[in-house]
Design an enzyme around this catalytic site. Structure first.
Site, mmCIF file in Angstrom:
data_model
loop_
_atom_site.group_PDB
_atom_site.id
_atom_site.type_symbol
_atom_site.label_atom_id
_atom_site.label_comp_id
_atom_site.label_asym_id
_atom_site.label_seq_id
_atom_site.Cartn_x
_atom_site.Cartn_y
_atom_site.Cartn_z
ATOM 1 N N HIS A 99 -11.653 -14.297 -2.966
ATOM 2 C CA HIS A 99 -11.922 -13.518 -1.744
ATOM 3 C C HIS A 99 -13.305 -13.852 -1.195
ATOM 4 O O HIS A 99 -14.285 -13.837 -1.941
ATOM 5 C CB HIS A 99 -11.875 -12.021 -2.059
ATOM 6 C CG HIS A 99 -10.494 -11.513 -2.303
ATOM 7 N ND1 HIS A 99 -9.905 -10.540 -1.544
ATOM 8 C CD2 HIS A 99 -9.560 -11.872 -3.219
ATOM 9 C CE1 HIS A 99 -8.680 -10.313 -1.981
ATOM 10 N NE2 HIS A 99 -8.442 -11.100 -3.015
ATOM 11 N N LYS A 103 0.602 -9.631 -3.377
ATOM 12 C CA LYS A 103 -0.580 -9.494 -4.227
ATOM 13 C C LYS A 103 -0.633 -8.085 -4.796
ATOM 14 O O LYS A 103 -0.254 -7.130 -4.130
ATOM 15 C CB LYS A 103 -1.830 -9.774 -3.371
ATOM 16 C CG LYS A 103 -3.146 -9.601 -4.063
ATOM 17 C CD LYS A 103 -4.303 -9.839 -3.088
ATOM 18 C CE LYS A 103 -5.578 -9.247 -3.582
ATOM 19 N NZ LYS A 103 -5.581 -7.790 -3.755
ATOM 20 N N LYS A 143 0.865 -1.190 0.000
ATOM 21 C CA LYS A 143 0.000 0.000 0.000
ATOM 22 C C LYS A 143 0.888 1.221 0.000
ATOM 23 O O LYS A 143 1.979 1.151 0.535
ATOM 24 C CB LYS A 143 -0.918 -0.005 1.229
ATOM 25 C CG LYS A 143 -1.829 -1.204 1.352
ATOM 26 C CD LYS A 143 -3.083 -1.058 0.522
ATOM 27 C CE LYS A 143 -3.869 -2.372 0.510
ATOM 28 N NZ LYS A 143 -5.199 -2.263 -0.075
ATOM 29 N N LYS A 176 -12.709 -4.572 7.488
ATOM 30 C CA LYS A 176 -13.272 -3.251 7.204
ATOM 31 C C LYS A 176 -14.453 -3.291 6.236
ATOM 32 O O LYS A 176 -15.142 -2.292 6.052
ATOM 33 C CB LYS A 176 -12.171 -2.349 6.634
ATOM 34 C CG LYS A 176 -11.683 -2.774 5.243
ATOM 35 C CD LYS A 176 -10.533 -1.925 4.740
ATOM 36 C CE LYS A 176 -10.143 -2.359 3.333
ATOM 37 N NZ LYS A 176 -8.940 -1.700 2.845
ATOM 38 N N SER A 229 -9.603 -11.303 3.622
ATOM 39 C CA SER A 229 -8.864 -10.054 3.388
ATOM 40 C C SER A 229 -9.757 -8.849 3.609
ATOM 41 O O SER A 229 -10.980 -8.936 3.491
ATOM 42 C CB SER A 229 -8.365 -10.066 1.938
ATOM 43 O OG SER A 229 -7.965 -8.787 1.507
ATOM 44 N N HIS A 246 -10.117 -11.647 -7.660
ATOM 45 C CA HIS A 246 -10.547 -10.544 -6.794
ATOM 46 C C HIS A 246 -11.994 -10.228 -7.165
ATOM 47 O O HIS A 246 -12.366 -10.327 -8.337
ATOM 48 C CB HIS A 246 -9.631 -9.337 -7.014
ATOM 49 C CG HIS A 246 -9.755 -8.307 -5.932
ATOM 50 N ND1 HIS A 246 -10.831 -7.469 -5.827
ATOM 51 C CD2 HIS A 246 -8.940 -8.011 -4.895
ATOM 52 C CE1 HIS A 246 -10.671 -6.681 -4.766
ATOM 53 N NE2 HIS A 246 -9.522 -6.993 -4.176
ATOM 54 N N ARG A 247 -12.793 -9.834 -6.165
ATOM 55 C CA ARG A 247 -14.233 -9.666 -6.438
ATOM 56 C C ARG A 247 -14.675 -8.207 -6.439
ATOM 57 O O ARG A 247 -15.856 -7.924 -6.195
ATOM 58 C CB ARG A 247 -15.042 -10.479 -5.432
ATOM 59 C CG ARG A 247 -14.756 -10.103 -3.996
ATOM 60 C CD ARG A 247 -15.613 -10.895 -3.019
ATOM 61 N NE ARG A 247 -15.335 -10.498 -1.653
ATOM 62 C CZ ARG A 247 -16.112 -10.748 -0.619
ATOM 63 N NH1 ARG A 247 -17.237 -11.435 -0.778
ATOM 64 N NH2 ARG A 247 -15.797 -10.365 0.589
ATOM 65 N N GLN A 296 -4.818 -12.409 4.061
ATOM 66 C CA GLN A 296 -4.201 -11.246 3.425
ATOM 67 C C GLN A 296 -4.303 -10.020 4.326
ATOM 68 O O GLN A 296 -5.396 -9.659 4.747
ATOM 69 C CB GLN A 296 -4.885 -10.967 2.081
ATOM 70 C CG GLN A 296 -4.175 -9.955 1.178
ATOM 71 C CD GLN A 296 -4.117 -8.527 1.676
ATOM 72 O OE1 GLN A 296 -3.029 -7.919 1.747
ATOM 73 N NE2 GLN A 296 -5.253 -7.976 2.052
ATOM 74 N N ALA A 297 -3.173 -9.383 4.596
ATOM 75 C CA ALA A 297 -3.183 -8.084 5.286
ATOM 76 C C ALA A 297 -2.294 -7.120 4.518
ATOM 77 O O ALA A 297 -1.110 -7.403 4.317
ATOM 78 C CB ALA A 297 -2.700 -8.227 6.721
ATOM 79 N N GLY A 298 -2.867 -6.017 4.102
ATOM 80 C CA GLY A 298 -2.092 -4.984 3.394
ATOM 81 C C GLY A 298 -1.643 -3.926 4.391
ATOM 82 O O GLY A 298 -0.526 -3.967 4.917
ATOM 83 N N ASP A 352 -2.828 -4.810 -5.981
ATOM 84 C CA ASP A 352 -4.150 -4.297 -5.618
ATOM 85 C C ASP A 352 -5.051 -4.340 -6.849
ATOM 86 O O ASP A 352 -4.574 -4.340 -7.991
ATOM 87 C CB ASP A 352 -4.055 -2.902 -5.001
ATOM 88 C CG ASP A 352 -4.830 -2.853 -3.690
ATOM 89 O OD1 ASP A 352 -5.924 -3.450 -3.641
ATOM 90 O OD2 ASP A 352 -4.356 -2.247 -2.721
ATOM 91 N N GLU A 353 -6.360 -4.357 -6.608
ATOM 92 C CA GLU A 353 -7.287 -4.603 -7.717
ATOM 93 C C GLU A 353 -7.253 -3.521 -8.793
ATOM 94 O O GLU A 353 -7.550 -3.786 -9.955
ATOM 95 C CB GLU A 353 -8.720 -4.807 -7.192
ATOM 96 C CG GLU A 353 -9.381 -3.601 -6.550
ATOM 97 C CD GLU A 353 -8.926 -3.346 -5.118
ATOM 98 O OE1 GLU A 353 -8.132 -4.144 -4.590
ATOM 99 O OE2 GLU A 353 -9.357 -2.318 -4.547
ATOM 100 N N LYS A 355 -2.459 1.728 -2.480
ATOM 101 C CA LYS A 355 -2.977 0.874 -3.560
ATOM 102 C C LYS A 355 -2.348 1.230 -4.892
ATOM 103 O O LYS A 355 -1.986 0.348 -5.664
ATOM 104 C CB LYS A 355 -4.494 1.057 -3.721
ATOM 105 C CG LYS A 355 -5.317 0.748 -2.525
ATOM 106 C CD LYS A 355 -6.770 1.210 -2.712
ATOM 107 C CE LYS A 355 -7.568 0.215 -3.505
ATOM 108 N NZ LYS A 355 -8.048 -0.893 -2.683
HETATM 109 C C1 CAP Z 1 -7.343 -5.263 1.322
HETATM 110 C C2 CAP Z 1 -7.669 -4.963 -0.110
HETATM 111 C C3 CAP Z 1 -8.701 -5.886 -0.806
HETATM 112 C C4 CAP Z 1 -9.991 -6.170 -0.068
HETATM 113 C C5 CAP Z 1 -11.151 -6.509 -0.967
HETATM 114 C C6 CAP Z 1 -8.168 -3.550 -0.222
HETATM 115 O O1 CAP Z 1 -6.392 -4.359 1.817
HETATM 116 O O2 CAP Z 1 -6.497 -5.047 -0.862
HETATM 117 O O3 CAP Z 1 -8.953 -5.283 -2.030
HETATM 118 O O4 CAP Z 1 -9.713 -7.215 0.798
HETATM 119 O O5 CAP Z 1 -12.254 -6.952 -0.266
HETATM 120 O O6 CAP Z 1 -7.721 -2.838 -1.094
HETATM 121 O O7 CAP Z 1 -9.055 -3.201 0.525
HETATM 122 P P1 CAP Z 1 -6.086 -4.232 3.378
HETATM 123 P P2 CAP Z 1 -12.689 -8.495 -0.192
HETATM 124 O O8 CAP Z 1 -5.501 -5.533 3.848
HETATM 125 O O9 CAP Z 1 -5.070 -3.104 3.479
HETATM 126 O O10 CAP Z 1 -7.373 -3.879 4.040
HETATM 127 O O11 CAP Z 1 -11.478 -9.277 0.265
HETATM 128 O O12 CAP Z 1 -13.789 -8.502 0.814
HETATM 129 O O13 CAP Z 1 -13.127 -8.868 -1.531
HETATM 130 MG MG MG Z 2 -7.335 -4.318 -2.685
#
Ligand code: CAP
Ligand code: MG
Length: 365
Positions: free
Chosen positions: A234, A109, A83, A241, A288, A201-202, A310-312, A111-112, A85
């Site tokens: 995911h 990983k 991060k 959060k 995650s 990723h969703r 997963q922890a960012g 980021d999306e 992102k």
């Molecule tokens: C998590 C994350 C993922 C989410 C998506 C983010 O980062 O990379 O995209 O987990 O949600 O950008 O929020 P953090 P889900 O670890 O810094 O929160 O897994 O529910 O699909």
């Molecule tokens: Mg993400």
């Protein structure tokens, strides 16, 4: 069958083109959602027949296949998204990745929404990061992998997947819903030849899964993703959060890993239909979104060891730095598996202690 607000509809198989996920959605989740005659409608689940299930590939590697090539037998796999992102350039991104892997995390990983912006060209970054990966593997003696986000226009996406293979990668990542089912199917076919695993990723799911009265359930999406053939998906955290009720998370885990799913339709366990998965392999559940070390015991206790954690921000934000953040996250997992409280483990593990001092056991609200 109609009961209260719920109804179950059976369609003859001949109305469907087997092996086509877009055609299924056009049929059962299409115009009906726009009818003036209804205010709300929600597609909770679909029970696929044997013929239909067998017309899809399913995951190529699945849980055991991923565990095998990562050489990790029992513990949860760990992942971190560097991060912020977006915004880091290739060198900054690779530096963060080095520290993440070096600190004890298995998977870096993307980021999306990081694909191939001008500061982080896909080809340049993928080549460089997989070289970094090779170096860390030599230094640590552990297997490491990179989830390269290939999400793009479909032909470009395939080109990117081929490049990942050429650079020695094992995984591609795709935002399955923004790319669409047809693109995912094309990528899945290509990955068969390339022998690449798929991380799904969703992003965007909550636009139609979040409202309990209207839309399509995440369970339906998850089933279709497994059927199409994603190796990781995911499923939420229940404590992080993002909105993800524990009942839903457990239902998703069961659905994407099970062989035979028992029906719980019209019960308080959730509106899940029976499903026989035949020879379709299980998909690795990814937990995650807002995780940090203090939340690890809750998740492992609820979901077990067969997950990717997963922890960012919960790694990168460690006061002792990125590498220490990765180490602290691993320590939280090691402590939980050894059945030692995080508080006690932190007495002799300073990276975990720094994380607990910062975030404690806080569940984001
Ligand atoms: C998590 C994350 C993922 C989410 C998506 C983010 O980062 O990379 O995209 O987990 O949600 O950008 O929020 P953090 P889900 O670890 O810094 O929160 O897994 O529910 O699909
Ligand atoms: Mg993400």
């Amino acid at each position: 069958m109609i009961k209260g607000n719920f109804c179950k509809i059976a369609y003859p198989i001949d109305l469907f083109e087997t092996g086509s996920m877009p055609q299924l959605y056009s049929s059962v989740a299409g115009n009906i959602f726009g009818m003036k005659a209804i205010n709300n409608l929600r597609l909770e689940d679909i029970d696929f027949s044997e013929k239909y299930v067998k017309s899809f590939k399913g995951p190529q590697f699945g849980v055991n296949g991923v565990r095998n090539f990562m050489n990790i037998k029992k513990r949860p796999l760990t992942a971190t998204v560097p991060k912020p992102k977006v915004g880091m350039n290739t060198n900054e991104y690779c530096k963060a990745a080095y520290e993440i892997w070096k600190g004890g995390i298995d998977i870096v990983k993307t980021d999306e929404n990081m694909t191939s912006q001008k500061f982080v060209n896909f080809y340049k970054t993928t080549e460089k990061i997989l070289n970094v990966r090779d170096r860390v593997e030599k230094e640590t003696g552990e297997r490491k992998t990179f989830l390269a986000n290939v999400t793009a226009e479909t032909n470009e996406m395939i080109k990117r997947a081929k490049f990942v293979k050429k650079c020695g990668g094992e995984f591609v990542m795709i935002d399955i819903l923004t790319a669409g089912w047809a693109a995912l199917q094309t990528l899945r076919n290509e990955c068969q030849d390339l022998k690449l695993a798929i991380h799904a990723h969703r992003a965007m799911h909550a636009a139609f899964t979040r409202n309990p009265r209207h839309g399509i359930s995440m369970l339906t999406v998850a089933k279709c993703a497994r059927l199409t053939g994603v190796d990781n998906l995911h499923i939420g955290t229940a404590v992080g959060k993002l909105v993800s009720p524990i009942k839903e998370v457990l239902g998703l885990e069961k659905e994407i890993t099970g062989e035979e799913i028992e029906e719980t339709f019209l019960t308080d366990k959730g509106h899940i239909l029976q499903q026989e998965w035949y020879k379709i392999k299980p998909t690795f559940p990814v937990s995650s979104g807002g995780l940090h070390p203090g939340l690890v015991p809750y998740i492992i206790n609820k979901l077990g060891n067969n997950i990717i954690l997963q922890a960012g921000g919960g790694v990168i934000g460690n006061p002792l730095g990125v590498q220490a953040g990765a180490t602290g996250f691993r320590q939280a997992i090691d402590a939980t598996i050894k059945n030692i409280s995080l508080k006690e483990y932190a007495n002799t593990h300073k990276e975990l202690k720094a994380a607990l001092d910062k975030w404690g056991y806080i569940k984001p609200v």
